[in-house]
Design a protein around this motif. Structure first.
Motif, PDB file in Angstrom:
ATOM      1  N   UNK A   1      37.803 -20.398  62.707  1.00  0.00           N
ATOM      2  CA  UNK A   1      37.871 -21.540  61.958  1.00  0.00           C
ATOM      3  C   UNK A   1      38.446 -21.065  60.579  1.00  0.00           C
ATOM      4  N   UNK A   2      38.078 -19.885  60.345  1.00  0.00           N
ATOM      5  CA  UNK A   2      38.531 -19.457  58.872  1.00  0.00           C
ATOM      6  C   UNK A   2      40.033 -19.131  59.039  1.00  0.00           C
ATOM      7  N   UNK A   3      40.441 -18.550  60.179  1.00  0.00           N
ATOM      8  CA  UNK A   3      41.967 -18.170  60.256  1.00  0.00           C
ATOM      9  C   UNK A   3      42.851 -19.564  60.380  1.00  0.00           C
ATOM     10  N   UNK A   4      42.171 -20.476  60.815  1.00  0.00           N
ATOM     11  CA  UNK A   4      43.053 -21.713  61.000  1.00  0.00           C
ATOM     12  C   UNK A   4      42.931 -22.644  59.574  1.00  0.00           C
ATOM     13  N   UNK A   5      41.800 -22.471  58.902  1.00  0.00           N
ATOM     14  CA  UNK A   5      41.943 -22.841  57.538  1.00  0.00           C
ATOM     15  C   UNK A   5      42.874 -22.130  56.697  1.00  0.00           C
ATOM     16  N   UNK A   6      43.008 -20.940  56.898  1.00  0.00           N
ATOM     17  CA  UNK A   6      44.154 -20.097  56.083  1.00  0.00           C
ATOM     18  C   UNK A   6      45.262 -20.514  56.550  1.00  0.00           C
ATOM     19  N   UNK A   7      45.748 -20.498  57.818  1.00  0.00           N
ATOM     20  CA  UNK A   7      47.119 -21.125  58.187  1.00  0.00           C
ATOM     21  C   UNK A   7      47.476 -22.232  57.674  1.00  0.00           C
ATOM     22  N   UNK A   8      46.352 -23.379  57.803  1.00  0.00           N
ATOM     23  CA  UNK A   8      46.482 -24.771  57.222  1.00  0.00           C
ATOM     24  C   UNK A   8      46.890 -24.621  55.778  1.00  0.00           C
ATOM     25  N   UNK A   9      46.256 -23.782  55.185  1.00  0.00           N
ATOM     26  CA  UNK A   9      46.480 -24.020  53.634  1.00  0.00           C
ATOM     27  C   UNK A   9      47.822 -23.144  53.339  1.00  0.00           C
ATOM     28  N   UNK A  10      48.323 -22.079  54.167  1.00  0.00           N
ATOM     29  CA  UNK A  10      49.668 -21.559  54.078  1.00  0.00           C
ATOM     30  C   UNK A  10      50.701 -22.683  54.351  1.00  0.00           C
ATOM     31  N   UNK A  11      50.497 -23.399  55.463  1.00  0.00           N
ATOM     32  CA  UNK A  11      51.438 -24.244  55.725  1.00  0.00           C
ATOM     33  C   UNK A  11      51.695 -25.223  54.685  1.00  0.00           C
ATOM     34  N   UNK A  12      50.587 -25.920  54.136  1.00  0.00           N
ATOM     35  CA  UNK A  12      50.725 -26.665  53.149  1.00  0.00           C
ATOM     36  C   UNK A  12      51.359 -26.275  52.104  1.00  0.00           C
ATOM     37  N   UNK A  13      51.042 -24.785  51.398  1.00  0.00           N
ATOM     38  CA  UNK A  13      51.927 -24.548  50.399  1.00  0.00           C
ATOM     39  C   UNK A  13      53.256 -24.329  50.593  1.00  0.00           C
ATOM     40  N   UNK A  14      53.630 -23.604  51.549  1.00  0.00           N
ATOM     41  CA  UNK A  14      54.980 -23.340  51.946  1.00  0.00           C
ATOM     42  C   UNK A  14      55.763 -24.803  52.128  1.00  0.00           C
ATOM     43  N   UNK A  15      55.060 -25.453  52.896  1.00  0.00           N
ATOM     44  CA  UNK A  15      55.887 -26.705  53.183  1.00  0.00           C
ATOM     45  C   UNK A  15      56.089 -27.634  51.723  1.00  0.00           C
ATOM     46  N   UNK A  16      55.178 -27.465  50.887  1.00  0.00           N
ATOM     47  CA  UNK A  16      55.311 -28.052  49.334  1.00  0.00           C
ATOM     48  C   UNK A  16      56.533 -27.345  48.919  1.00  0.00           C
ATOM     49  N   UNK A  17      56.656 -26.027  48.942  1.00  0.00           N
ATOM     50  CA  UNK A  17      57.668 -25.249  48.096  1.00  0.00           C
ATOM     51  C   UNK A  17      58.892 -25.484  48.907  1.00  0.00           C
ATOM     52  N   UNK A  18      58.917 -25.597  50.157  1.00  0.00           N
ATOM     53  CA  UNK A  18      60.220 -25.954  50.827  1.00  0.00           C
ATOM     54  C   UNK A  18      60.822 -27.335  50.494  1.00  0.00           C
ATOM     55  N   UNK A  19      60.187 -28.338  50.358  1.00  0.00           N
ATOM     56  CA  UNK A  19      60.455 -29.472  50.147  1.00  0.00           C
ATOM     57  C   UNK A  19      60.777 -29.755  48.736  1.00  0.00           C
ATOM     58  N   UNK A  20      60.095 -29.018  47.826  1.00  0.00           N
ATOM     59  CA  UNK A  20      60.565 -29.212  46.407  1.00  0.00           C
ATOM     60  C   UNK A  20      61.884 -28.645  46.140  1.00  0.00           C
ATOM     61  N   UNK A  21      62.240 -27.393  46.826  1.00  0.00           N
ATOM     62  CA  UNK A  21      63.451 -26.889  46.753  1.00  0.00           C
ATOM     63  C   UNK A  21      64.470 -27.204  47.749  1.00  0.00           C
ATOM     64  N   UNK A  22      64.193 -28.046  48.505  1.00  0.00           N
ATOM     65  CA  UNK A  22      65.076 -28.430  49.545  1.00  0.00           C
ATOM     66  C   UNK A  22      66.095 -29.384  48.987  1.00  0.00           C
ATOM     67  N   UNK A  23      67.186 -29.403  49.629  1.00  0.00           N
ATOM     68  CA  UNK A  23      68.362 -30.344  49.379  1.00  0.00           C
ATOM     69  C   UNK A  23      68.024 -31.692  49.939  1.00  0.00           C
ATOM     70  N   UNK A  24      67.310 -31.522  51.036  1.00  0.00           N
ATOM     71  CA  UNK A  24      67.368 -32.781  51.953  1.00  0.00           C
ATOM     72  C   UNK A  24      65.802 -32.742  52.614  1.00  0.00           C
ATOM     73  N   UNK A  25      64.734 -33.042  51.819  1.00  0.00           N
ATOM     74  CA  UNK A  25      63.410 -32.635  52.244  1.00  0.00           C
ATOM     75  C   UNK A  25      62.970 -33.770  53.355  1.00  0.00           C
ATOM     76  N   UNK A  26      62.379 -33.234  54.044  1.00  0.00           N
ATOM     77  CA  UNK A  26      62.000 -34.470  55.336  1.00  0.00           C
ATOM     78  C   UNK A  26      60.875 -35.332  54.851  1.00  0.00           C
ATOM     79  N   UNK A  27      60.946 -36.279  55.710  1.00  0.00           N
ATOM     80  CA  UNK A  27      59.941 -37.529  55.325  1.00  0.00           C
ATOM     81  C   UNK A  27      60.254 -38.497  54.664  1.00  0.00           C
ATOM     82  N   UNK A  28      59.856 -39.611  54.618  1.00  0.00           N
ATOM     83  CA  UNK A  28      60.513 -40.834  54.179  1.00  0.00           C
ATOM     84  C   UNK A  28      61.822 -41.015  54.592  1.00  0.00           C
ATOM     85  N   UNK A  29      62.172 -42.251  53.822  1.00  0.00           N
ATOM     86  CA  UNK A  29      63.476 -42.865  54.234  1.00  0.00           C
ATOM     87  C   UNK A  29      64.042 -43.380  53.135  1.00  0.00           C
TER      88      UNK A  29
END
Length: 141
Positions: A5-33
């Motif tokens: 559970x601890x590993x899953x929580x850490x991985x989920x947190x990392x995915x959230x952080x890197x996903x947020x960084x990727x979409x703020x830097x991305x030229x074409x962020x995913x999601x929405x229309x």
């Protein structure tokens, strides 16, 4: 808390952080229309007529909405154009000469889509409904 559970929580947190960084830097962020804030570096957009017929000969035209509506960007100088805030579906016409293939590229400049230029019979090629979310660059020649 178990190790799993601890590993899953850490991985989920990392995915959230890197996903947020990727979409703020991305030229074409995913999601929405919502392409209402879409831009093409170095090109001023103009209101589209809504039928694709407003794309002048010799240009690749990108539209912020499906069916050639919204804002139109005319790409005519041969180069890679950086797209920003293209978050969903729009449309595109390739109204260039026979054999001039326009390409859509991702963040590593890999071609992920293309549109041929005019055919001999004068048909304009394009997409009335194209998902620009993964597109970072448009190359018009």
């Amino acid at each position: 808390m178990t190790l799993r559970k601890a590993a899953a929580l850490i991985l989920a947190s990392l995915a959230l952080v890197t996903g947020g960084l990727a979409s703020s830097a991305s030229a074409a962020p995913s999601g929405g229309n919502d392409n209402s804030q879409a831009t093409v570096e170095g090109i001023d957009g103009v209101p589209a007529r809504g039928d694709g017929g407003d794309c002048s000969y010799g240009r690749l035209c990108l539209y912020t909405q499906p069916n050639f509506k919204g804002t139109r960007f005319d790409l005519y100088v041969c180069r890679d154009y950086r797209l920003a805030q293209w978050n969903g579906y729009g449309s595109a016409w390739n109204n260039q000469t026979v054999g001039t293939v326009a390409a859509f590229k991702n963040s590593t400049f890999t071609v992920i889509g293309s549109i041929p230029g005019r055919e001999v019979n004068g048909t304009i090629h394009g997409y009335s409904n194209y998902n620009f979310s993964p597109v970072w660059y448009a190359y018009n020649c």
